[in-house]
Design a protein around this motif. Structure first.
Motif, mmCIF file in Angstrom:
data_model
loop_
_atom_site.group_PDB
_atom_site.id
_atom_site.type_symbol
_atom_site.label_atom_id
_atom_site.label_comp_id
_atom_site.label_asym_id
_atom_site.label_seq_id
_atom_site.Cartn_x
_atom_site.Cartn_y
_atom_site.Cartn_z
ATOM 1 N N THR A 188 0.602 5.257 -11.225
ATOM 2 C CA THR A 188 -0.954 5.072 -10.756
ATOM 3 C C THR A 188 -0.901 3.690 -10.139
ATOM 4 O OG1 THR A 188 -2.848 4.921 -11.923
ATOM 5 C CG2 THR A 188 -1.004 3.983 -12.966
ATOM 6 N N GLY A 189 -1.893 4.208 -9.523
ATOM 7 C CA GLY A 189 -2.348 2.766 -8.625
ATOM 8 C C GLY A 189 -3.361 1.928 -8.865
ATOM 9 N N VAL A 190 -3.913 2.242 -10.363
ATOM 10 C CA VAL A 190 -5.066 1.342 -10.945
ATOM 11 C C VAL A 190 -4.726 0.821 -12.381
ATOM 12 C CG1 VAL A 190 -6.804 2.667 -10.032
ATOM 13 C CG2 VAL A 190 -5.836 3.492 -12.235
ATOM 14 N N SER B 269 1.287 4.354 -5.975
ATOM 15 C CA SER B 269 1.000 3.075 -6.417
ATOM 16 C C SER B 269 -0.441 2.562 -5.168
ATOM 17 C CB SER B 269 1.956 2.037 -6.313
ATOM 18 O OG SER B 269 2.529 1.980 -4.907
ATOM 19 N N GLU B 270 -0.909 1.469 -5.413
ATOM 20 C CA GLU B 270 -1.831 1.150 -4.653
ATOM 21 C C GLU B 270 -1.323 0.811 -3.107
ATOM 22 O OE1 GLU B 270 -4.983 -1.715 -5.015
ATOM 23 O OE2 GLU B 270 -4.573 -2.553 -3.231
ATOM 24 N N THR C 282 -0.421 4.213 -1.695
ATOM 25 C CA THR C 282 -1.596 4.779 -1.146
ATOM 26 C C THR C 282 -2.252 4.355 0.237
ATOM 27 O OG1 THR C 282 -2.274 5.174 -3.543
ATOM 28 C CG2 THR C 282 -3.981 5.341 -2.014
ATOM 29 N N SER D 89 -9.498 -0.184 -2.397
ATOM 30 C CA SER D 89 -8.772 0.307 -1.389
ATOM 31 C C SER D 89 -9.273 1.480 -0.870
ATOM 32 C CB SER D 89 -7.246 0.354 -1.646
ATOM 33 O OG SER D 89 -6.972 0.894 -2.950
ATOM 34 N N HIS E 87 -9.121 8.160 -4.327
ATOM 35 C CA HIS E 87 -9.540 7.698 -5.571
ATOM 36 C C HIS E 87 -8.546 8.461 -6.739
ATOM 37 C CE1 HIS E 87 -12.407 6.132 -8.983
ATOM 38 N NE2 HIS E 87 -10.857 5.625 -9.088
ATOM 39 N N LEU F 70 -4.816 7.360 -6.304
ATOM 40 C CA LEU F 70 -4.666 6.056 -7.034
ATOM 41 C C LEU F 70 -4.377 6.273 -8.427
ATOM 42 C CD1 LEU F 70 -6.938 3.784 -4.954
ATOM 43 C CD2 LEU F 70 -4.677 3.414 -5.212
#
Lengths: 530, 452
Positions: free
Chosen positions: A46-48, A74-75, A78, B85, B343, B346
């Motif tokens: 996850t990127g959050v 990941s952020e 992404t 982002s 979104h 993410l």
């Protein structure tokens, strides 16, 4: 087993057999190949970050227990994925984007800044009215500009795109005819109209009948007059039309339609050519949508969102959809919804969308309008028309301009494939332009011309840019006339060569699914060789 | 005139090149009575960037932003935190200022993103395929009803009383012109969902049954039995999702047999935006794909055998089929679909499930705290992140009194169902991860004061 990168690109490269122009990754220096998120993400990634762990769910039998199959990145991954994808796109920020009828002009960044102000972006459509007076003020101020610039009576702001606006205008016409107790079921649509026009008319329950074009590329007034009668609800005209020409007889068309008891719908997609110089209201138009994303420069975003307010004549205004904003005597604003419509707006045809329309487009459009002002908008139309005529006259010796004889064009120049070598088509010219670093013009539209090429430079291009484009298009036109075989396989320098659209339609693959992996075969066999 | 690059020398040279003596020569086809060559009465001239920004900022300040205080509005539009982002990436010029991918060789960025979006949406909604987005949830809902008529050749749509009243209003408007017959009504605060009654009401004329999940009052229910009833009667089940975050926690409509699932995707990536632009989600079973409205992106190969993407099945669309098209829709919400997709990427499955669980947990906490206010009770048996409070008085004036105290406390059913006295005391309250425990306490305290 050979080593593979994460996406399994070009596994044969690890066997050592590479020719000079092939890379292991499939990348070419700054032109980077990018796998799908489904190939590089995982359901655990996850990127959050959240401040708390996921609490135990106690939703009972409705709990979603099976895997959903949504990959996460990941952020950092992404940001790279989407940045790399973005580089496979042409955009107005990169250069001339001469798509006829699409009006791809510069997108000012002030518009973006304003649309993101929290008072606009972070407001809920159902907030108490006293807490969103500023948002209503934006809608009202923009509406005033649109009404004044078009010389119309009022405007319906809620339609969410051009085609949605067409539907709004046509429903107003339908409601007006029903209010008169009449049964008129035919809408006349000229051949040169956008495809949305007949689709919209049919959706609203009308029968569509074509009106032919004259040899000069305009509506055949005599044919139109001959067809008018008690069964005709109205006509849908595009003005300036899709041949890039102003409908000289617009006032006569309107007068004839009105005399026969019908209404005039004008497709306003090409309003950019006349904004600040011509008011459609003076030409007898009853309804016209305005593509805010075109004339008033809200970014097209790879296909949308658009916004399609509809200006209306006094005759159609009572039927406009809900909700809408009115200004009160005390200077405050009020939203008219179903509840208050009974007393204030009893003839409305209803609601077209859940909330008030494309607020994010309204803020951008108003910002653009205020930046240009009345004087600047007039200059917009003049420069757009000048730029288009400059292209027309600098290319009509190498490309057939079917209506070039009939006078100046408006903001777009129309050419055809007449005179190209045997076997060479408009498509080849378009793909050749890609190799020259340009997005091609609109091709095969309008349908009234064989092999159409519709070039719309817009006012935000300089003379130097136009001169280079003219040079590039001249060179490709000459290659197509001379039958240069290299043009048939263009583009050669784009991220992809010509794509197989027949295969895509015959066997539609519209969503990703895990590839079937045969034993011993690595992965991603679908990717193919480079 | 900072956006106009032509100089007056350029204009002079270009007019000479085209053989015109003045710009008016190029407008020769416009009748003189329809031209105006001077200023436009009532409209100001151009302004500097600073002046315009100042003007717009002043208007923005006349709004109370959702982030300015405790905020509990939902009813079809939800406030979630959007990672930084997302907005950064959608503002890349190559995404922001591109157009419809008519030339796929130089639009693979948009096309691959749309293919990924379609895949994400189909999985989230539990269906086979999804399109490349529509205007918003309400218009997607109407398009689904029209599609059900095409598929079933029948024209009677049964709308659940739990469907958002504005969605119902849009469907009613359109039905007047398409000839569909709609059967609907207002919800009841006493009874549960009307799905069993809907199953009973299906007849040979029924094209579809439209339900919302979670519904306008926040209720959730299993739609399997209703899907079975639709299937055995030859009707389609259309499920409307206005809060897709819920599907990280509760079963997807497609999993329970819905034939078409439409939704409002705004709550993932897009933001409140005062009602638009939003992003319509539209998904269905694979067998109905050729009856779908809107754009579709499909996978193919290029002349060198490399994977690539194109817009496909366009023979359904208006620019080819004209009056025989499945819909007149021409655009999609490309940029909003991109924001949704970023979104969702993410979040991933793990993040979405966590976000959904946090939303649900926070909402349970809020419901418990608000129910302690004297005279207030919670209507719902089950809910995701939105529920209906029953107040001892009409909720509508309460909303305004709460706003005076700096609390945006929900959407009154009085506003959504004007004239229906049976619903007047209902207040729909949404609680997302953006709501803090302090916000909940402030809401409860303010509500107590207002009701005292």
């Amino acid at each position: 087993m050979t080593a593979l990168n994460r996406a399994g690109w070009r596994p044969e490269m690890t066997a050592g057999g590479a020719d000079d122009n092939v890379t292991f990754t499939g990348n070419r220096a700054l032109m980077l190949e990018e796998p799908l998120i489904f190939e590089i993400g995982s359901s655990e990634t996850t990127g959050v970050d959240f401040d708390e762990a996921a609490p135990a769910a106690d939703i009972g039998a409705l709990a979603r227990s099976a895997p959903i199959g949504l990959p996460g990145l990941s952020e950092s991954e992404t940001v790279r994925h989407y940045t790399r994808l973005s580089r496979q796109n042409y955009a107005i920020d990169l250069g001339l984007f001469p798509l006829g009828s699409c009006t791809m002009k510069h997108n000012p960044r002030l518009n973006e800044k304003v649309a993101r102000m929290p008072g606009f972006a972070d407001a809920h459509p159902l907030q108490p009215q006293e807490t969103v007076q500023g948002a209503y003020a934006v809608i009202h101020e923009l509406a005033e500009w649109l009404v004044t610039l078009t010389g119309m009576h009022s405007v319906a702001m809620s339609p969410k795109a051009g085609a949605h606006g067409e539907l709004c205008g046509i429903l107003c016409i339908k409601a007006a005819i029903e209010a008169r107790g009449e049964d008129r079921r035919v809408l006349l649509v000229p051949e040169s109209a956008h495809g949305t026009n007949p689709a919209t008319a049919a959706f609203a329950g009308f029968t569509v009948e074509d009106i032919p074009a004259t040899a000069e590329g305009r509506v055949d007034l005599a044919a139109l007059k001959a067809r008018l009668g008690p069964d005709v609800a109205g006509v849908m005209v595009t003005n300036p039309n899709t041949c890039g020409l102003f409908e000289r007889d617009m006032k006569a068309i309107s007068d004839a339609v009105h005399a026969a008891g019908g209404y005039v719908y004008c497709d306003g997609a090409n309003f950019n050519a006349i904004v600040g110089r011509v008011r459609p209201g003076d030409l007898g138009v009853d309804a016209m949508h305005i593509n805010l994303h075109k004339t008033f420069s809200t970014p097209h975003g790879g296909g949308g969102p658009g916004s399609g307010p509809v200006v209306l004549s006094e005759a159609l205004a009572p039927f406009a959809p809900l909700p809408f904003v009115t200004k009160q005597a005390d200077g405050g604003f009020r939203l008219i919804e179903e509840e208050s419509a009974g007393e204030d707006h009893p003839e409305t045809f209803g609601r077209m969308t859940a909330f008030h329309g494309q607020m994010g487009m309204f803020t951008r459009a108003l910002t653009y309008i205020l930046s240009h002002g009345a004087d600047g908008l007039k200059q917009v139309a003049e420069d757009a028309v000048l730029n288009a005529n400059y292209i027309l006259r600098n290319l009509d010796d190498v490309l057939d301009a079917p209506f070039g004889f009939s006078g100046p064009c408006m903001h777009e120049a129309l050419f055809s494939d007449k005179g190209l070598a045997e076997g060479f088509s408009t498509l080849d010219v378009a793909k050749g332009l890609i190799d020259e670093g340009y997005h091609p013009m609109t091709v095969y539209f309008p349908l009234v011309v064989h092999g159409a090429m519709l070039v719309e430079p817009t006012e935000t291009e300089s003379k130097a840019v136009l001169d280079q484009f003219i040079g590039a298009l001249r060179s490709i036109a000459l290659r197509a006339k001379n039958g240069d075989p290299a043009l048939k396989s263009a583009p050669h320098f784009a991220p992809r060569a010509r794509l197989d659209e027949t295969k895509a339609a015959r066997n539609p693959v519209l969503a990703w699914s895990e590839p079937a992996v045969a034993p011993g075969v690595p992965v991603a066999s679908e990717v193919g060789g480079g | 005139m900072r956006y106009l690059p032509l100089t007056s020398d350029d204009r002079t040279a270009m007019l000479a090149a085209v053989g015109a003596s003045s710009i008016d020569d190029l407008f020769v086809d416009v009748p003189t009575e329809a031209r105006f060559d001077g200023t436009i009465p009532g409209l100001p001239n151009h302004a500097s960037e600073l002046a315009v920004e100042r003007h717009m900022a002043a208007l923005a300040r006349r709004n109370v932003a959702a982030g300015d205080g405790p905020f509990f509005l939902g009813a079809g539009a939800y406030r979630h935190h959007v990672p930084s982002s997302v907005d950064h990436l959608i503002q890349r010029g190559e995404f922001l200022t591109a157009y419809t991918p008519y030339q796929p060789e130089i639009a693979q960025g948009t096309l691959q993103m749309l293919f990924e979006f379609q895949s994400q949406v189909a999985r989230l909604l539990g269906t086979d395929v999804a399109n490349a987005s529509m205007y918003d949830g309400s218009t997607a809902c109407w398009e689904a009803i029209v599609m059900a008529r095409r598929v079933t050749k029948r024209g009677k749509a049964l709308l659940s009383t739990g469907l958002h009243p504005h969605y119902r209003s849009v469907a009613r408007t359109m039905a007047k012109y398409t000839g569909d017959v709609l059967v609907d009504g207002d919800p009841s605060l006493e009874a549960g969902t009307d799905w069993a009654a809907l199953a009973q009401a299906i007849d040979k004329e029924t094209s579809c049954v439209v339900v919302q999940y979670p519904d306008i009052l926040g209720r959730i229910d299993d739609m399997t039995a209703l899907a079975n009833a639709c299937q055995s009667a030859g009707a389609l089940l259309i499920a409307v999702v206005t809060e897709p975050v819920a599907l990280g926690l509760i079963k997807a409509p497609g999993e329970m047999g819905a034939d078409i699932v439409v939704g409002e995707g705004q709550s993932i990536g897009v933001g409140l935006q005062f009602g638009g632009p939003y992003v319509g989600l539209f998904a269905c079973k694979a067998k109905h794909v050729r009856q779908m409205p809107g754009r579709l992106c499909g996978k193919t190969v290029d002349a060198n055998g490399k994977r690539g993407f194109v817009l496909t099945l366009s023979t359904r669309e208006q620019h080819i089929r004209r009056e025989k098209a499945t819909s007149n829709i021409c655009t999609n919400s490309g940029l909003c679909a991109l924001a949704f997709s970023i979104h969702m990427t993410l979040l991933g499955e793990a993040g979405l499930r966590q976000l959904a669980a946090i939303n649900h947990n926070r909402a349970k906490l809020a419901a418990a705290e608000l129910a302690k206010v004297p005279g207030v009770s919670v209507m719902n048996g089950g809910f995701f992140n939105e529920f209906t409070l029953l107040l001892p008085t009409a909720a509508r004036p309460v909303v305004h009194q709460l706003a005076e105290k700096g609390v945006l406390g929900g959407v009154s059913l009085g506003r959504l169902y004007p004239g229906n006295d049976g619903l007047a005391n209902g207040l729909v309250v949404a609680v997302t991860e953006t709501v803090t425990e302090e916000d909940i306490a402030a809401f409860a305290a303010a509500l107590k004061e207002v009701l005292a």
